[in-house]
Design a protein around this motif. Sequence first.
Motif: not given
Lengths: 452, 242
Positions: A86-93
């Motif tokens: 989830e953290g990685l997803r947010k970071l990309r966003q």
Amino acid sequence: MNTIICHIPESLENNIIRFVYLLRVEGLRIGNSEVIDALQALQLVPLDEREKVKTSLKVTLIKKAADYGLFESTFDLFFTSPEIREGLRKLRQEKVEEQTKQLKEAGEVLSFRGEKMNLSEVEKTVYSYMPEKEKKRLMDFLEMNESRDTLQRDYRPFLESLVKGRLRFWHKQLHQEIEKDKVSPDLGDEDLNSIRDAAAGSGQGGSAILTEDMQHIARKDLPRATALIRKMARLLVTRISRRFRHSKRRRALDLRSTIRFSIQYGGVPFRLRYKSRRVKKPRLLLLCDVSGSMIRYAGFVLQFIYGLNTAVQRIESFVFSENLERVTPYFQQGQSFESTMAAVVKESDVWGGGTSLHKALHTLLMKYEDELTRNTIIIIVSDTRTIRHQEALIELQRPKGKVKEILWLNTLPLDEWDNYSTVTAFQKLANMFPCNTLADLERVMSRKLLAG
Amino acid sequence: MGKVLADVFETELIRLQCYEGLDENKSLYEWNYQKQLLKIQIDKKSGSTGQLETDLFSPDYLLERPLLKAIQADRKVVLLIDEVDKSDDEFEAFLFEVLSDFQVSVPELGTIRARHIPIVILTSNSERELSDGLKRRCVYLYLDFPGIEREIEIIRARVPEAGERLTAEIARAVNYIRQNPEIRKKPSISETLDWTRTLVSLNRDRLESSDVDHTLNFLLKSRADQRVFREKIGSDSLVKNC
């Protein structure tokens, strides 16, 4: 190992296929049979033991030690907790939003007389990475031209090309930084997208060096790059010597010898004698561009030549910039690479000069014509940027018919080839291959060179 | 590894050493040409030629080479195909049939299927890249040099007479030498063991720089590597770091 897979929970199967997809996107060659092997292996190990699962996947999916680093980093990022994902997803966003904003801003700022300039996304990105001081200088320059009312209409494309030139310069300077932050293309799966971004940011062990532009390989990575080059040279040497050694294989019956030998058995051909085919070894002739723009590449390429020279006798090595110089003797003294290079640089008159390929080729043909035989392969290492390239073309035509093949290892990245007319021109006379990264060098050496 | 597997499965180890020029005749089967000729000569003298043609190409005249032996064995054996990278591309392609279907074709006898599928181990020193086809048929395991702790265990197991201190120092020293990127032929485990045995036979219980100088040729096998060692590492520094 090709039986039908069963008993695998669907989610696991899906996960493995997505994981393999990600590895394939990263450039690993993984076939369907490897995937089936991996799924079969997973039926035999407890799925809650991470190391066993990892090893099973590694030994079934990866068939090259150089790919281990990429596998490890991708595995660790893929098989992780939902929170980290989830953290990685947010970071990309956040990254995507930030970069869209920067691109929009750059597009608006870089305009001339109220009209936006025709810039690519890469160019706009470069602008957003430029130091504030440099941004201001560029803006001041545009503003200064804006206020001149005597300008002609066709001044705009000229101004645009000036701006593009400046951005190109900064692209080279900021290349590593931009690549590190780059948002990877959409794979249609948010998880996979974010994992790719994270993997690109962290660097990927051995593979990262292989795919890095040789010019940008960091100083701390030089020993590893050197070790890789040595390994490649060793591989090539064994292949050359293997491929072209006299064949001991039974090719054809040597009738004359068989009859003569069978006399002792009363004419019964008790022992058969065979002829073996003689294959000539190729002579390699290396022409390495050591002009100012090529110095960093030349270091790597000479490493490679050094590696080859330590094992193969018949390599003639030359370096050139404004003229040609034979460096073979330096490599035959059995000194270490550092001493050899120090001697070459110290003694050489051409090191770091401008490029006159036509003059270098002319000298080669005048002084070393004996080296050019039907069995010679000429390998030119250069970025094709030379003065008087028309004359160089004429000079290159002369050995073309005499030698077995002319290979050109071009250190310009493949996507820049279209920007240089010299590339197209020399391509007509030589087989040209990109040689911008160590992976390119490996590919050329292991396939193309030896196919001849 | 092959020996250990054969021990574990309590079976026979059949080994095929690869080299340049290895072909089907030497790896799979060969007709015993001399025996066939003798048979012809004998039958000519005795005048019986009836069954001759069929007899000459029967299993009696077949010389079994390692691959055929492994396939025809009465039980599951371990087949070690050693240093496959030294063989030619053609031989590698020939191995495809053996490794995918575990069968071989002998034109005069037909297809011979494996009675028991052997456990096959292929080893390679990466002198050349193996073909994708061959790799697809195998599980790939890259064996890197062991870490210090692992190498200590190996020395303890293989040269138990070496003292604890010497064992640890040797493992650290070899590891230290391997870290140097300029050493081309990094010392292998067997060279570590040879070096240990040498030092043990000299009754040493610790590493001394003079011993390193005198026994370096057990570890580094080229002049260039020995020079790199003397110029870039040095025996004093090696002993100090271990």
